[in-house]
Design a protein around this motif. Structure first.
Motif, PDB file in Angstrom:
ATOM      1  N   SER A 172       0.821  -1.221   0.000  1.00  0.00           N
ATOM      2  CA  SER A 172       0.000   0.000   0.000  1.00  0.00           C
ATOM      3  C   SER A 172       0.852   1.268   0.000  1.00  0.00           C
ATOM      4  O   SER A 172       0.478   2.278  -0.606  1.00  0.00           O
ATOM      5  N   SER A 173       1.999   1.244   0.673  1.00  0.00           N
ATOM      6  CA  SER A 173       2.858   2.431   0.737  1.00  0.00           C
ATOM      7  C   SER A 173       3.469   2.783  -0.613  1.00  0.00           C
ATOM      8  O   SER A 173       3.948   3.909  -0.801  1.00  0.00           O
ATOM      9  N   ARG A 177      -3.136   6.111  -5.900  1.00  0.00           N
ATOM     10  CA  ARG A 177      -4.593   5.973  -5.940  1.00  0.00           C
ATOM     11  C   ARG A 177      -5.029   5.586  -7.343  1.00  0.00           C
ATOM     12  O   ARG A 177      -4.589   6.173  -8.336  1.00  0.00           O
ATOM     13  N   ALA A 250       3.951   0.857   7.353  1.00  0.00           N
ATOM     14  CA  ALA A 250       3.102   2.049   7.470  1.00  0.00           C
ATOM     15  C   ALA A 250       1.831   1.944   6.632  1.00  0.00           C
ATOM     16  O   ALA A 250       0.786   2.493   7.000  1.00  0.00           O
ATOM     17  N   LYS A 251       1.902   1.263   5.485  1.00  0.00           N
ATOM     18  CA  LYS A 251       0.751   1.106   4.582  1.00  0.00           C
ATOM     19  C   LYS A 251       0.134   2.452   4.207  1.00  0.00           C
ATOM     20  O   LYS A 251      -1.074   2.586   4.061  1.00  0.00           O
ATOM     21  N   GLN A 252       1.006   3.442   4.060  1.00  0.00           N
ATOM     22  CA  GLN A 252       0.593   4.796   3.689  1.00  0.00           C
ATOM     23  C   GLN A 252       1.518   5.308   2.590  1.00  0.00           C
ATOM     24  O   GLN A 252       2.747   5.259   2.739  1.00  0.00           O
ATOM     25  N   ARG A 253       0.933   5.801   1.512  1.00  0.00           N
ATOM     26  CA  ARG A 253       1.753   6.274   0.387  1.00  0.00           C
ATOM     27  C   ARG A 253       2.756   7.338   0.828  1.00  0.00           C
ATOM     28  O   ARG A 253       3.891   7.381   0.342  1.00  0.00           O
TER      29      ARG A 253
END
Length: 283
Positions: A172-173, A177, A250-253
């Motif tokens: 996901s990181s 989108r 983190a699973k955050q871009r």
């Protein structure tokens, strides 16, 4: 009085194509209204050559400016055309930026079904070597196909980061989108799955280029470009070399690095479960 007897459906013939293209002057693979795309150009040439309206299916979408040495395409026609004649006829009409490398009859084949793995390459031209203030010149014929990077890069930490990506992870990181994918997930009621398996991930030095080569089960939107951007920031000492595990967790871009520009990315090969691999062009 009309004959109520149902008419048999016309027989169809499926072909497997391997494409190479320079994506610089195209708005990616997927057909778009009023825009020049690889899929749209191929469909138009098929219509002009064979007289059939059909939409060739690619193994995946490449973005604007992205290239291919081994994009796999499935094509279904009602016309019974020998594969070798179809190959020659389409290449004669296609623009020079698109070439069909192989064309073969492949009953039941679909370019998006039964994919085992895909391989991409990303090419970086570092203008400066570490410890030097002199800048090399990225020649125009290279600049179309590589990231002309102004930072001096250390290869060893980049390789360390690449190795840390091997295995099955939630990426996901490293995913941009993707509205189309989000919409399809909402329509199906299934959650987005960003877990992918990377089998090979390495940086190589070839002449004046640094080349990232990665093979995996599949790739998320901008995933390879985001991995490369992160590795380049690591090579430029902007991100610690041992940060990949934390970025994945983190699973955050926003936890990862920049998105590398599109022109350095090349789709190299697609391997299928039930169909032998057809090698693309070599560089």
């Amino acid at each position: 009085m009309s004959d109520p007897t149902p008419q048999p459906e016309a027989a169809t013939h499926t072909f497997r194509l391997t494409l190479a293209y320079d994506g610089t002057d195209f708005f990616g693979w997927q057909i778009q209204p009023e825009r020049r795309t690889i899929q749209g150009t191929l469909a138009r040439v098929i219509r002009e050559t064979i007289g059939e309206e059909t939409l060739p299916q690619g193994s995946g979408r490449t973005d604007t400016g992205v290239h291919a040495f081994g994009q796999t395409v499935s094509l279904t026609l009602t016309a019974d055309v020998p594969a070798d004649r179809l190959h020659r006829a389409l290449n004669r009409r296609l623009p020079s930026a698109i070439r069909i490398l192989t064309c073969e009859a492949a009953p039941g084949f679909h370019a998006r079904a039964g994919v085992l793995n895909k391989t991409y390459e990303y090419r970086v031209f570092p203008r400066r070597t570490p410890g030097s203030r002199e800048e090399r010149i990225c020649l125009p014929h290279i600049a179309r196909f590589a990231w002309d990077c102004r930072w001096p890069l250390q290869l060893e930490p980049m390789q360390q980061a690449a190795t840390a990506l091997i295995g099955t992870h939630d990426f996901s990181s490293f995913a941009a989108r993707d509205p189309d994918r989000t919409r399809r997930a909402e329509e199906s009621g299934e959650p987005l799955n960003n877990i992918r398996t990377i089998f090979a991930s390495e940086w190589l030095q070839q002449d004046n280029l640094l080349i990232y080569r990665v093979t995996g089960t599949g790739f998320l939107h901008h995933m390879v470009r985001n991995i490369v951007g992160t590795c380049v920031e690591i090579g430029a000492s902007r991100i610690p070399a041992d940060s990949i595990s934390a970025i994945l967790a983190a699973k955050q871009r926003g936890a990862a690095g920049v998105t590398a520009p599109p022109q350095g990315l090349h789709m190299m090969q697609v391997v299928y479960r039930d169909h032998p691999t057809t090698e693309g062009a070599t560089t």
